[in-house]
Design an enzyme around this catalytic site. Sequence first.
Site, PDB file in Angstrom:
ATOM      1  N   HIS A 130      33.806  -3.308  36.092  1.00  0.00           N
ATOM      2  CA  HIS A 130      34.408  -3.777  37.349  1.00  0.00           C
ATOM      3  C   HIS A 130      33.597  -3.302  38.542  1.00  0.00           C
ATOM      4  CE1 HIS A 130      38.165  -5.601  35.988  1.00  0.00           C
ATOM      5  NE2 HIS A 130      38.281  -4.618  35.111  1.00  0.00           N
ATOM      6  N   HIS A 187      43.192  -2.508  34.244  1.00  0.00           N
ATOM      7  CA  HIS A 187      43.207  -1.083  33.885  1.00  0.00           C
ATOM      8  C   HIS A 187      43.701  -0.259  35.084  1.00  0.00           C
ATOM      9  CE1 HIS A 187      40.949  -1.891  30.221  1.00  0.00           C
ATOM     10  NE2 HIS A 187      41.002  -0.603  29.917  1.00  0.00           N
TER      11      HIS A 187
END
Length: 324
Positions: A141, A94
């Site tokens: 993350h 991302h």
Amino acid sequence: QGCTQKYIVKNYFYYYLFKFSAALGEEIFYITFLPFTYWNIDHSVSRRMIIVWSIVMYIGQVSKDILKWPRPLSPPVVKLEMRTNAEYGMPSTHAMAATAISFSFFIATMNLYKYPFELGLAAAFVFSTLVCLSRLYTGMHTVLDVIGGALISAVLLVLLYPAWDTIDHLLLTSPFCPMFSIVVPLVLCYNYPKLDYYSPTRGDTTTILGAAAGASVGFWLNNQYAASAYTGESVQPGFPLTTSTMVFVLARFFVGILVVLLTRWLMKSVVLGVLGYRYKFPIRDLEARRRLEVEVPYKFVTYSSVGFTATVIVPLLHELLGLL
């Protein structure tokens, strides 16, 4: 794997801001923004973004499955997504995609259109930062994953920038472009790193490379046989947008997206039907659809058709409807 913890939302502003920001690094954004730039802004900008996006995403996806760094443990974090939890964490794709798309768009347009340099730089920074922060907020993350993804993307941008014009020229003029655009991505997809369990990274990579392959063939065909389009009504940053311009922009976008989504649905149905008949499995059999001999051709053909439709069929339809 699903979410491992229940949670209560206490700040809806941050919740919806970062859920929306997370969507800016997913398929729904790619399948709308990248074609939008091709139909309404500038062909060269769109080509450069797709080149950078596909290279950056392939390297990011492969890196995940080579490094095999786990995602954050839950608890202590609360994970707000389910699908991507099956993937490894480092680097954050991302973050890579957001950095690549926002800054390649900024670099590609700053010499084409008149707008303040500081404004373009700030917009690219804010866009990429929001997506990066969303990966921390959603618990998908670590800080290191996000920083690593953004830095890798930035390095790749620096390395690719000097070759942009050369790659773009070959993409449009080389007689080997169609074959190269199809064969190389297919080889990469079939030779994707193998894992001990199923992860959506191979399928996502095939989707990205397939869309880029179809678009690349479309770029080449347009340059060989069609005149440049969208030179009169394209969005011109720095100038007031008239009502008539906005009508054309929105009409091109909605007509194009409708055709693209119909193409995706049709090709998905047809290809899965053919593969199901060939390998003797029902279309709704999820496990069968995850097999290499099914997943790669199904996703590659489907999304290469989407890329080709967006760059060739949709512009022809726009011309037929008088939307240029």
